[in-house]
Design a protein around this motif. Structure first.
Motif, mmCIF file in Angstrom:
data_model
loop_
_atom_site.group_PDB
_atom_site.id
_atom_site.type_symbol
_atom_site.label_atom_id
_atom_site.label_comp_id
_atom_site.label_asym_id
_atom_site.label_seq_id
_atom_site.Cartn_x
_atom_site.Cartn_y
_atom_site.Cartn_z
ATOM 1 N N ASP A 145 1.360 7.084 22.769
ATOM 2 C CA ASP A 145 0.353 8.148 22.919
ATOM 3 C C ASP A 145 -0.129 8.701 21.591
ATOM 4 O OD1 ASP A 145 0.488 8.020 25.741
ATOM 5 O OD2 ASP A 145 2.261 9.309 25.752
ATOM 6 N N ASN A 146 0.403 8.159 20.489
ATOM 7 C CA ASN A 146 -0.046 8.572 19.148
ATOM 8 C C ASN A 146 -1.219 7.688 18.733
ATOM 9 O OD1 ASN A 146 2.421 9.932 19.405
ATOM 10 N ND2 ASN A 146 2.828 9.829 17.222
ATOM 11 N N THR A 147 -2.410 8.165 18.943
ATOM 12 C CA THR A 147 -3.595 7.328 18.715
ATOM 13 C C THR A 147 -3.781 6.916 17.260
ATOM 14 O OG1 THR A 147 -4.939 9.344 18.519
ATOM 15 C CG2 THR A 147 -4.807 8.296 20.695
ATOM 16 N N GLY A 148 -3.201 7.670 16.329
ATOM 17 C CA GLY A 148 -3.367 7.348 14.920
ATOM 18 C C GLY A 148 -2.247 6.523 14.334
ATOM 19 N N PHE A 149 -1.212 6.264 15.121
ATOM 20 C CA PHE A 149 -0.042 5.580 14.574
ATOM 21 C C PHE A 149 -0.324 4.119 14.233
ATOM 22 C CE2 PHE A 149 3.829 3.010 15.194
ATOM 23 C CZ PHE A 149 4.625 3.570 14.210
ATOM 24 N N ALA A 150 -0.008 3.734 12.992
ATOM 25 C CA ALA A 150 -0.095 2.344 12.519
ATOM 26 C C ALA A 150 -1.478 1.735 12.718
ATOM 27 C CB ALA A 150 0.955 1.484 13.213
ATOM 28 N N GLN A 151 -2.494 2.547 12.595
ATOM 29 C CA GLN A 151 -3.857 2.041 12.721
ATOM 30 C C GLN A 151 -4.436 1.592 11.380
ATOM 31 O OE1 GLN A 151 -5.621 1.728 15.803
ATOM 32 N NE2 GLN A 151 -3.484 2.019 16.404
ATOM 33 N N ALA A 152 -3.853 2.077 10.298
ATOM 34 C CA ALA A 152 -4.378 1.770 8.968
ATOM 35 C C ALA A 152 -3.504 0.734 8.261
ATOM 36 C CB ALA A 152 -4.453 3.041 8.127
ATOM 37 N N VAL A 164 0.454 6.284 5.311
ATOM 38 C CA VAL A 164 0.319 7.647 5.818
ATOM 39 C C VAL A 164 -1.100 8.161 5.560
ATOM 40 C CG1 VAL A 164 1.086 10.028 5.501
ATOM 41 C CG2 VAL A 164 2.757 8.159 5.537
ATOM 42 N N GLN A 165 -1.687 8.757 6.592
ATOM 43 C CA GLN A 165 -3.014 9.354 6.483
ATOM 44 C C GLN A 165 -2.864 10.873 6.366
ATOM 45 O OE1 GLN A 165 -5.696 6.970 6.409
ATOM 46 N NE2 GLN A 165 -3.804 5.757 6.288
ATOM 47 N N GLU A 166 -3.446 11.427 5.323
ATOM 48 C CA GLU A 166 -3.321 12.872 5.091
ATOM 49 C C GLU A 166 -4.672 13.540 5.325
ATOM 50 O OE1 GLU A 166 -0.888 15.705 1.977
ATOM 51 O OE2 GLU A 166 -1.851 13.892 1.214
ATOM 52 N N THR A 167 -5.007 13.671 6.591
ATOM 53 C CA THR A 167 -6.245 14.319 6.991
ATOM 54 C C THR A 167 -5.914 15.444 7.970
ATOM 55 O OG1 THR A 167 -6.482 12.536 8.627
ATOM 56 C CG2 THR A 167 -7.768 12.349 6.611
ATOM 57 N N PRO A 168 -6.812 16.429 8.136
ATOM 58 C CA PRO A 168 -6.500 17.648 8.889
ATOM 59 C C PRO A 168 -6.004 17.439 10.316
ATOM 60 C CG PRO A 168 -8.538 17.927 7.666
ATOM 61 C CD PRO A 168 -8.157 16.497 7.533
ATOM 62 N N GLU A 169 -6.389 16.355 10.979
ATOM 63 C CA GLU A 169 -6.004 16.166 12.384
ATOM 64 C C GLU A 169 -4.541 15.770 12.563
ATOM 65 O OE1 GLU A 169 -8.291 12.254 11.418
ATOM 66 O OE2 GLU A 169 -8.159 14.327 10.684
ATOM 67 N N TYR A 170 -3.845 15.481 11.471
ATOM 68 C CA TYR A 170 -2.436 15.075 11.566
ATOM 69 C C TYR A 170 -1.559 16.103 10.866
ATOM 70 C CZ TYR A 170 -4.709 10.653 12.669
ATOM 71 O OH TYR A 170 -5.507 9.685 13.228
ATOM 72 N N ASN A 171 -0.477 16.505 11.512
ATOM 73 C CA ASN A 171 0.401 17.520 10.932
ATOM 74 C C ASN A 171 1.747 16.968 10.474
ATOM 75 O OD1 ASN A 171 1.792 17.092 13.308
ATOM 76 N ND2 ASN A 171 1.187 19.041 14.242
ATOM 77 N N ALA A 172 1.953 15.657 10.604
ATOM 78 C CA ALA A 172 3.223 15.054 10.183
ATOM 79 C C ALA A 172 2.977 13.625 9.719
ATOM 80 C CB ALA A 172 4.229 15.067 11.329
ATOM 81 N N THR A 173 3.804 13.169 8.786
ATOM 82 C CA THR A 173 3.652 11.817 8.246
ATOM 83 C C THR A 173 3.852 10.758 9.317
ATOM 84 O OG1 THR A 173 5.977 11.883 7.589
ATOM 85 C CG2 THR A 173 4.366 12.472 5.915
ATOM 86 N N ASP A 187 0.497 10.968 -4.401
ATOM 87 C CA ASP A 187 -0.890 11.382 -4.599
ATOM 88 C C ASP A 187 -1.833 10.206 -4.337
ATOM 89 O OD1 ASP A 187 0.116 13.837 -5.381
ATOM 90 O OD2 ASP A 187 -0.112 13.435 -7.532
ATOM 91 N N LYS A 188 -1.354 9.033 -4.625
ATOM 92 C CA LYS A 188 -2.193 7.830 -4.593
ATOM 93 C C LYS A 188 -2.080 7.080 -3.267
ATOM 94 C CE LYS A 188 -3.083 3.661 -7.374
ATOM 95 N NZ LYS A 188 -2.674 2.884 -8.567
ATOM 96 N N VAL A 189 -3.152 6.441 -2.893
ATOM 97 C CA VAL A 189 -3.201 5.555 -1.718
ATOM 98 C C VAL A 189 -2.883 4.137 -2.172
ATOM 99 C CG1 VAL A 189 -4.737 4.506 -0.009
ATOM 100 C CG2 VAL A 189 -4.829 6.974 -0.417
ATOM 101 N N PHE A 190 -2.036 3.455 -1.387
ATOM 102 C CA PHE A 190 -1.669 2.072 -1.700
ATOM 103 C C PHE A 190 -2.024 1.162 -0.529
ATOM 104 C CE2 PHE A 190 1.196 4.724 -4.200
ATOM 105 C CZ PHE A 190 1.096 4.141 -5.457
ATOM 106 N N GLU A 191 -2.419 -0.062 -0.854
ATOM 107 C CA GLU A 191 -2.793 -1.027 0.196
ATOM 108 C C GLU A 191 -1.929 -2.281 0.124
ATOM 109 O OE1 GLU A 191 -6.745 -3.233 2.099
ATOM 110 O OE2 GLU A 191 -6.910 -2.093 0.222
ATOM 111 N N ASN A 192 -2.090 -3.085 -0.893
ATOM 112 C CA ASN A 192 -1.303 -4.308 -1.068
ATOM 113 C C ASN A 192 -0.336 -4.093 -2.225
ATOM 114 O OD1 ASN A 192 -2.842 -5.624 0.949
ATOM 115 N ND2 ASN A 192 -4.434 -6.068 -0.557
ATOM 116 N N TYR A 193 0.955 -4.146 -1.936
ATOM 117 C CA TYR A 193 1.930 -3.775 -2.951
ATOM 118 C C TYR A 193 3.331 -4.261 -2.599
ATOM 119 C CZ TYR A 193 3.048 -0.188 0.499
ATOM 120 O OH TYR A 193 3.395 0.461 1.666
#
Length: 256
Positions: A225-232, A129-138, A103-109
């Motif tokens: 080609d995964n534009t969202g991969f490892a961006q965060a 992992v980003q859980e927003t509508p544009e992504y359908n898989a972790t 449920d929680k977002v983690f950054e430094n851990y």
């Protein structure tokens, strides 16, 4: 003199008895050694609590977790608590399929956990992992710590071996998983976008997600080609359901 001679043993007995009583009243400290010797799982030692560790899995429930993009279906999924372990009943086709996500977002851990896979099993732990509508898989956004049974054929594939950063970085140091049915221990450390993976005590991956070197690695990987991969450099942690039964325990995290 005789009276003194007779009373001395009594005095000694009294002192020893008091010391014994005092000793028996000493608290039992929940040290790491004590936990191991008593086979205690999903509990924190007194020192761990002082250092800021918390349980990511309490050993009794799925509190703090939900099914990725299907939070209302978690209770119908293959993820359950079984004999004090977080169990993925992946072969049960009557269950809702999906990865279990915090449920929680983690950054430094620093995250530590025990795991094992069914024979020839394949799975993973995703971070950021980003859980927003544009992504359908972790795996669209989250880099993966590979989990693999010792009998899986991917143990001979460098970018798919247990402990590696799946699909991008091979093992930094060669480490084998324990035999089928035995537990393995893994650790993930992330701070300011810099990560380290450990498998059974040895470091297996080290990357800086903010560096040009990392971006170049991704550009020639299957994720190019995964534009969202490892961006965060922060996000949720997810456990993969990849058609193989898996077990987790002693999942604890400490924010840095």
């Amino acid at each position: 003199m005789r009276k003194l001679f007779i009373s001395l043993p009594i005095i000694v007995f009294f002192i020893v008895s008091c010391q014994t009583d005092i000793k028996s009243e000493k608290p039992v400290w929940h040290t790491k050694k004590w936990v191991v010797e008593n086979k205690i799982h999903n509990q924190l030692t007194s020192t761990e609590k002082e250092l800021g560790w918390t349980l990511l899995f309490d050993g009794k429930s799925l509190n703090g977790w939900h099914l990725y993009q299907k939070s209302d279906s978690t209770q119908f999924s293959g993820w359950t608590v079984k004999n004090g372990t977080l169990f993925c009943d992946a072969t049960n086709e009557t269950k809702v399929f999906g990865d279990l996500t915090t449920d929680k977002v983690f950054e430094n851990y620093e995250l530590v956990f025990d795991w094992k896979m069914d024979i020839r099993g394949n799975g993973g732990v995703f971070i950021n992992v980003q859980e927003t509508p544009e992504y359908n898989a972790t795996y669209n956004t989250g880099p993966e710590f590979q989990l693999l049974d010792s009998n899986h054929s991917d143990t001979n594939t460098p970018l798919k071996k247990a402990g590696c950063l799946w699909g991008v970085s091979p093992q930094l140091n060669e480490v084998d998983v324990n035999n089928s049915g035995q537990w393995n221990t893994s650790k993930i450390i992330q701070q300011n976008g810099k990560i380290e993976f450990y498998l059974n005590g040895k470091i297996t991956a080290k990357e800086d997600f903010t560096s040009e070197e990392w971006k170049n690695k991704v550009a020639i990987s299957r994720f190019k080609d995964n534009t969202g991969f490892a961006q965060a450099i922060k996000g949720k942690i997810a456990l993969q359901n990849w058609y193989f039964n898996s077990w987790f325990r002693n999942m604890k995290i400490r924010e840095l």
